[in-house]
Write a protein that holds these residues in place. Structure first.
Motif, PDB file in Angstrom:
ATOM      1  N   ASN A   2      21.454  34.814   2.742  1.00 38.64           N
ATOM      2  CA  ASN A   2      20.295  33.646   2.559  1.00 38.64           C
ATOM      3  C   ASN A   2      19.300  33.869   3.347  1.00 38.64           C
ATOM      4  N   GLN A   3      17.998  33.914   3.036  1.00 41.05           N
ATOM      5  CA  GLN A   3      16.806  34.088   4.076  1.00 41.05           C
ATOM      6  C   GLN A   3      15.727  33.130   3.508  1.00 41.05           C
ATOM      7  N   ASP A   4      14.907  32.891   4.522  1.00 40.65           N
ATOM      8  CA  ASP A   4      13.613  32.163   4.037  1.00 40.65           C
ATOM      9  C   ASP A   4      12.344  33.015   4.205  1.00 40.65           C
ATOM     10  N   GLY A   5      11.434  32.634   3.524  1.00 43.19           N
ATOM     11  CA  GLY A   5      10.150  33.330   3.600  1.00 43.19           C
ATOM     12  C   GLY A   5       8.961  32.452   2.807  1.00 43.19           C
ATOM     13  N   MET A  21      11.079  37.661   7.550  1.00 40.28           N
ATOM     14  CA  MET A  21      11.349  38.477   8.595  1.00 40.28           C
ATOM     15  C   MET A  21      12.307  39.425   8.533  1.00 40.28           C
ATOM     16  N   ARG A  22      12.508  40.575   8.709  1.00 39.99           N
ATOM     17  CA  ARG A  22      13.473  41.421   8.511  1.00 39.99           C
ATOM     18  C   ARG A  22      14.613  41.050   9.332  1.00 39.99           C
ATOM     19  N   LEU A  23      15.695  41.106   8.899  1.00 39.84           N
ATOM     20  CA  LEU A  23      17.110  41.186   9.546  1.00 39.84           C
ATOM     21  C   LEU A  23      17.845  42.228   9.608  1.00 39.84           C
ATOM     22  N   SER A  24      18.680  42.410  10.787  1.00 41.54           N
ATOM     23  CA  SER A  24      19.371  43.771  11.031  1.00 41.54           C
ATOM     24  C   SER A  24      20.400  43.993   9.963  1.00 41.54           C
ATOM     25  N   ALA A  52       8.175  29.368  -8.186  1.00 41.46           N
ATOM     26  CA  ALA A  52       7.629  29.396  -6.883  1.00 41.46           C
ATOM     27  C   ALA A  52       6.109  29.910  -6.930  1.00 41.46           C
ATOM     28  N   LYS A  53       5.383  29.107  -6.222  1.00 39.32           N
ATOM     29  CA  LYS A  53       3.857  29.526  -6.228  1.00 39.32           C
ATOM     30  C   LYS A  53       3.387  30.377  -4.981  1.00 39.32           C
ATOM     31  N   VAL A  54       2.093  30.786  -4.830  1.00 41.33           N
ATOM     32  CA  VAL A  54       1.928  31.587  -3.733  1.00 41.33           C
ATOM     33  C   VAL A  54       1.796  30.611  -2.602  1.00 41.33           C
ATOM     34  N   GLY A  55       2.113  30.743  -1.554  1.00 37.93           N
ATOM     35  CA  GLY A  55       2.248  29.926  -0.395  1.00 37.93           C
ATOM     36  C   GLY A  55       3.372  29.176  -0.111  1.00 37.93           C
ATOM     37  N   ASP A  56       4.224  28.904  -1.042  1.00 30.77           N
ATOM     38  CA  ASP A  56       5.499  28.174  -1.107  1.00 30.77           C
ATOM     39  C   ASP A  56       6.283  28.858  -0.036  1.00 30.77           C
ATOM     40  N   HIS A  57       7.062  27.881   0.721  1.00 33.32           N
ATOM     41  CA  HIS A  57       7.986  28.350   1.515  1.00 33.32           C
ATOM     42  C   HIS A  57       9.338  28.254   0.785  1.00 33.32           C
ATOM     43  N   VAL A  58      10.161  29.276   0.486  1.00 36.67           N
ATOM     44  CA  VAL A  58      11.344  29.479  -0.331  1.00 36.67           C
ATOM     45  C   VAL A  58      12.393  30.114   0.418  1.00 36.67           C
ATOM     46  N   MET A  59      13.553  29.811  -0.125  1.00 37.71           N
ATOM     47  CA  MET A  59      14.747  30.474   0.236  1.00 37.71           C
ATOM     48  C   MET A  59      15.249  31.281  -0.922  1.00 37.71           C
ATOM     49  N   VAL A  60      15.749  32.550  -0.295  1.00 39.46           N
ATOM     50  CA  VAL A  60      16.291  33.741  -1.191  1.00 39.46           C
ATOM     51  C   VAL A  60      17.484  34.113  -0.713  1.00 39.46           C
ATOM     52  N   SER A  61      18.307  34.259  -1.967  1.00 44.60           N
ATOM     53  CA  SER A  61      19.717  34.597  -1.724  1.00 44.60           C
ATOM     54  C   SER A  61      20.035  36.215  -2.534  1.00 44.60           C
ATOM     55  N   MET A  62      20.802  36.834  -1.919  1.00 51.75           N
ATOM     56  CA  MET A  62      21.352  38.004  -2.496  1.00 51.75           C
ATOM     57  C   MET A  62      22.764  37.805  -2.192  1.00 51.75           C
TER      58      MET A  62
END
Length: 145
Positions: A2-5, A21-24, A52-62
């Motif tokens: 999980n990561q946010d952006g 932000m890029r994770l290692s 989600a709309k432009v400007g939204d702070h979101v959590m993504v998962s892979m």
């Protein structure tokens, strides 16, 4: 994983571009539109099914398994083909009595097999993208206080 952006662009109703932000762990997976160092912001195409709309702070998962499959396809398979190509052709050339520069021919064959694996990935890149299996998914919209 999980990561946010932040969403910076909407491509279509199910796809967006996210700045994070890029994770290692994902430093060179190939999904990023920017291939610089691991400590800077990157743009990533994400599945935006939640809208989600432009400007939204979101959590993504892979999914971890998908990250491992992508890593295997991009790094492990070519390396296996390189090693098998070099070692296998070296012994095969010696077995048939080849008298030329066996090591050089074996190296060329190994590199060619590795190159073929990358050509295969490039040819099937569109198929991999369309499957959405290797695309991060927006899981929730976060609220900044």
């Amino acid at each position: 994983m999980n990561q946010d952006g932040y969403i910076v662009e909407i491509i279509d109703e199910d796809t967006a571009i996210m700045r994070m932000m890029r994770l290692s762990a994902c430093a060179k997976c190939g999904k990023c539109m920017n291939a610089a160092s691991e400590s800077e912001e990157i743009l990533v195409e994400v599945d935006n099914a939640i809208g989600a709309k432009v400007g939204d702070h979101v959590m993504v998962s892979m999914e971890h398994i998908n990250v491992m499959k992508a890593t295997f396809l991009v790094y492990v398979i070519p390396m296996i083909l390189l090693i098998v190509g070099i070692v296998g052709s070296y012994y095969a050339l010696n077995a048939i009595g080849f008298t030329g520069a066996t090591e050089i021919v074996a190296a060329v064959i190994g590199i060619a097999l590795m190159g073929l694996s990358y050509i295969y990935l490039k040819i099937n890149d569109k198929k991999f993208k369309e499957s959405r299996e290797y695309v991060p998914v927006v899981t929730k919209i976060l609220f900044d206080l």
